[in-house]
Design a protein around this motif. Structure first.
Motif, PDB file in Angstrom:
ATOM      1  N   ILE A  86       0.279  -1.520  -0.066  1.00 12.64           N
ATOM      2  CA  ILE A  86       0.048  -0.377  -0.219  1.00 12.64           C
ATOM      3  C   ILE A  86       0.842   0.845   0.055  1.00 12.64           C
ATOM      4  O   ILE A  86       0.599   2.167  -1.088  1.00 12.64           O
ATOM      5  CB  ILE A  86      -1.574   0.337   1.393  1.00 12.64           C
ATOM      6  N   LEU A  87       1.474   1.231   0.563  1.00  8.81           N
ATOM      7  CA  LEU A  87       2.841   2.708   1.108  1.00  8.81           C
ATOM      8  C   LEU A  87       4.062   2.737  -0.349  1.00  8.81           C
ATOM      9  O   LEU A  87       4.060   4.161  -1.025  1.00  8.81           O
ATOM     10  CB  LEU A  87       3.778   2.056   2.189  1.00  8.81           C
ATOM     11  N   VAL A  88       3.748   1.851  -1.047  1.00 10.06           N
ATOM     12  CA  VAL A  88       4.602   1.905  -2.538  1.00 10.06           C
ATOM     13  C   VAL A  88       3.511   2.340  -3.656  1.00 10.06           C
ATOM     14  O   VAL A  88       3.693   3.882  -3.925  1.00 10.06           O
ATOM     15  CB  VAL A  88       5.079   0.009  -3.491  1.00 10.06           C
ATOM     16  N   ALA A  89       2.774   1.778  -3.386  1.00 10.14           N
ATOM     17  CA  ALA A  89       1.239   2.180  -4.515  1.00 10.14           C
ATOM     18  C   ALA A  89       0.987   3.997  -4.126  1.00 10.14           C
ATOM     19  O   ALA A  89       0.685   4.418  -4.937  1.00 10.14           O
ATOM     20  CB  ALA A  89      -0.256   1.748  -4.074  1.00 10.14           C
ATOM     21  N   ALA A  90       1.528   4.228  -2.604  1.00  9.57           N
ATOM     22  CA  ALA A  90       1.045   5.937  -2.887  1.00  9.57           C
ATOM     23  C   ALA A  90       2.107   6.141  -2.745  1.00  9.57           C
ATOM     24  O   ALA A  90       1.794   7.714  -2.757  1.00  9.57           O
ATOM     25  CB  ALA A  90       0.580   5.747  -1.120  1.00  9.57           C
ATOM     26  N   ALA A  91       3.334   6.225  -3.119  1.00 10.72           N
ATOM     27  CA  ALA A  91       4.046   7.168  -3.581  1.00 10.72           C
ATOM     28  C   ALA A  91       4.010   6.937  -4.577  1.00 10.72           C
ATOM     29  O   ALA A  91       4.692   7.863  -5.122  1.00 10.72           O
ATOM     30  CB  ALA A  91       5.556   6.272  -3.890  1.00 10.72           C
ATOM     31  N   TYR A  92       3.523   6.388  -5.783  1.00  9.15           N
ATOM     32  CA  TYR A  92       3.378   6.517  -7.495  1.00  9.15           C
ATOM     33  C   TYR A  92       2.019   7.227  -7.465  1.00  9.15           C
ATOM     34  O   TYR A  92       1.454   7.816  -8.853  1.00  9.15           O
ATOM     35  CB  TYR A  92       3.280   5.458  -8.215  1.00  9.15           C
ATOM     36  N   VAL A  93       0.753   7.484  -6.748  1.00 10.63           N
ATOM     37  CA  VAL A  93      -0.218   8.021  -6.806  1.00 10.63           C
ATOM     38  C   VAL A  93      -0.233   9.181  -6.133  1.00 10.63           C
ATOM     39  O   VAL A  93      -0.381   9.404  -4.703  1.00 10.63           O
ATOM     40  CB  VAL A  93      -1.610   7.299  -6.175  1.00 10.63           C
ATOM     41  N   PRO A  94      -0.038  10.828  -7.297  1.00 12.68           N
ATOM     42  CA  PRO A  94       0.054  11.439  -6.721  1.00 12.68           C
ATOM     43  C   PRO A  94      -1.488  12.102  -5.776  1.00 12.68           C
ATOM     44  O   PRO A  94      -2.532  11.947  -5.997  1.00 12.68           O
ATOM     45  CB  PRO A  94      -0.323  12.936  -7.723  1.00 12.68           C
ATOM     46  N   GLY A  95      -1.105  12.705  -4.829  1.00 13.92           N
ATOM     47  CA  GLY A  95      -2.402  13.605  -3.990  1.00 13.92           C
ATOM     48  C   GLY A  95      -2.953  12.867  -3.443  1.00 13.92           C
ATOM     49  O   GLY A  95      -3.481  13.149  -2.295  1.00 13.92           O
ATOM     50  N   ASN A  96      -2.460  11.990  -2.574  1.00 20.77           N
ATOM     51  CA  ASN A  96      -2.815  11.132  -1.270  1.00 20.77           C
ATOM     52  C   ASN A  96      -2.519  11.282  -0.091  1.00 20.77           C
ATOM     53  O   ASN A  96      -1.351  11.900   0.263  1.00 20.77           O
ATOM     54  CB  ASN A  96      -2.955   9.601  -1.680  1.00 20.77           C
ATOM     55  N   HIS A  97      -3.211  10.634   0.816  1.00 14.50           N
ATOM     56  CA  HIS A  97      -3.532  11.062   2.406  1.00 14.50           C
ATOM     57  C   HIS A  97      -1.673  10.735   3.452  1.00 14.50           C
ATOM     58  O   HIS A  97      -1.266  11.390   3.690  1.00 14.50           O
ATOM     59  CB  HIS A  97      -4.526  11.470   3.045  1.00 14.50           C
ATOM     60  N   ILE A  98      -1.309   9.782   2.418  1.00 13.83           N
ATOM     61  CA  ILE A  98      -0.668   8.821   2.769  1.00 13.83           C
ATOM     62  C   ILE A  98       0.923   9.122   2.744  1.00 13.83           C
ATOM     63  O   ILE A  98       1.847   9.907   3.300  1.00 13.83           O
ATOM     64  CB  ILE A  98      -0.681   7.366   2.461  1.00 13.83           C
ATOM     65  N   LYS A  99       0.825   9.208   1.538  1.00 19.26           N
ATOM     66  CA  LYS A  99       1.848  10.340   0.870  1.00 19.26           C
ATOM     67  C   LYS A  99       1.939  11.748   1.651  1.00 19.26           C
ATOM     68  O   LYS A  99       3.276  12.005   2.106  1.00 19.26           O
ATOM     69  CB  LYS A  99       2.153  10.743  -0.721  1.00 19.26           C
ATOM     70  N   ALA A 100       1.266  12.577   1.932  1.00 22.70           N
ATOM     71  CA  ALA A 100       0.994  13.664   1.906  1.00 22.70           C
ATOM     72  C   ALA A 100       1.231  14.086   4.233  1.00 22.70           C
ATOM     73  O   ALA A 100       2.466  14.308   3.934  1.00 22.70           O
ATOM     74  CB  ALA A 100      -0.573  14.361   2.026  1.00 22.70           C
ATOM     75  N   LYS A 101       1.480  13.016   4.736  1.00 23.73           N
ATOM     76  CA  LYS A 101       1.962  12.787   6.253  1.00 23.73           C
ATOM     77  C   LYS A 101       2.892  12.064   5.927  1.00 23.73           C
ATOM     78  O   LYS A 101       3.591  12.241   6.547  1.00 23.73           O
ATOM     79  CB  LYS A 101       0.980  11.498   6.605  1.00 23.73           C
ATOM     80  N   LEU A 102       3.745  11.303   5.193  1.00 22.27           N
ATOM     81  CA  LEU A 102       4.497  10.789   4.871  1.00 22.27           C
ATOM     82  C   LEU A 102       5.524  11.136   4.301  1.00 22.27           C
ATOM     83  O   LEU A 102       7.107  10.754   5.105  1.00 22.27           O
ATOM     84  CB  LEU A 102       5.027   8.685   4.936  1.00 22.27           C
ATOM     85  N   GLY A 103       5.428  11.265   3.764  1.00 22.40           N
ATOM     86  CA  GLY A 103       6.719  12.531   2.256  1.00 22.40           C
ATOM     87  C   GLY A 103       6.912  11.802   1.565  1.00 22.40           C
ATOM     88  O   GLY A 103       7.153  11.291   0.210  1.00 22.40           O
ATOM     89  N   HIS A 104       7.330  10.450   1.763  1.00 20.18           N
ATOM     90  CA  HIS A 104       8.029   9.728   1.161  1.00 20.18           C
ATOM     91  C   HIS A 104       8.037   7.931   1.143  1.00 20.18           C
ATOM     92  O   HIS A 104       8.800   7.416   2.290  1.00 20.18           O
ATOM     93  CB  HIS A 104       9.847   9.862   1.194  1.00 20.18           C
ATOM     94  N   PRO A 105       6.350   7.222   1.240  1.00 20.94           N
ATOM     95  CA  PRO A 105       6.179   6.601   1.486  1.00 20.94           C
ATOM     96  C   PRO A 105       7.084   5.150   1.159  1.00 20.94           C
ATOM     97  O   PRO A 105       7.050   4.307   1.274  1.00 20.94           O
ATOM     98  CB  PRO A 105       4.926   6.540   0.788  1.00 20.94           C
TER      99      PRO A 105
END
Length: 192
Positions: A86-105
């Motif tokens: 799920i974190l890998v997917a968050a790295a490549y889907v722009p504008g998601n809350h996981i990337k917003a929170k972690l910065g580097h999923p």
């Protein structure tokens, strides 16, 4: 085992230049040009990756047992890997809350991937491979987050739809990898 260690040094070493020698990296990119720098970086990384694959495969032929993990560790590992995908997917889907929170999923995913594999594998080669990636990812994640704060970099979230896409893609790829691809690519059936 020497090939595995050499591969880790080359692969993780090239990927650590941004961590430990950021200014040198930038000056080399300026001096050599972006294309030449990327070419050299990619060549060394690919050589390191090939040595990791070859060295790890060779080490598996004559394993050195460090510890024998209990069966329940495999279940914990499977759960951690679900979150890693799920974190890998968050790295490549722009504008998601996981990337917003972690910065580097993606780095967080590497940490989970490495930890999960350390928990359920007890050979010396496993300790070197997954332990090396875990240490590298922890350091890179911390340095990247610190650099983002210093430079005021943020990753804005757009909406919940992108979060749903992240979870669906992450779970789907996890299922495909766990049930089919891991055995075909790595030679080990995680659930079999």
């Amino acid at each position: 085992m020497l090939a595995l260690v050499a591969g880790l040094v080359l692969f993780l070493g090239t990927h650590s230049i941004r961590i430990f020698a950021y200014d040198w990296r930038e000056s080399m990119r300026q001096r050599l040009g972006q294309l030449t720098w990327r070419g050299l970086y990619s060549l060394v990384s690919l050589l390191g990756f090939a040595l990791i694959i070859w060295g790890y495969g060779a080490a598996r032929l004559s394993p050195v047992v460090i510890w024998v993990p209990p069966l329940w560790m495999a279940h914990l590992s499977a759960l951690l890997l679900l979150f890693a995908f799920i974190l890998v997917a968050a790295a490549y889907v722009p504008g998601n809350h996981i990337k917003a929170k972690l910065g580097h999923p993606l780095l967080a995913a590497v940490k989970l991937w490495a930890l999960a594999h350390l928990l359920c594998n007890g050979m010396l080669a496993d300790m070197l491979l997954f332990g090396g990636f875990l240490v590298w990812a922890i350091v890179d994640f911390a340095v990247s987050r610190r650099r983002d704060r210093a430079e005021g970099v943020t990753y804005p979230a757009v909406g919940a739809v992108r979060d749903i896409v992240v979870v669906i893609v992450g779970v789907a790829v996890y299922v495909a990898f766990a049930l089919w691809l891991h055995e075909r690519l790595i030679g080990v059936a995680p659930f079999g």
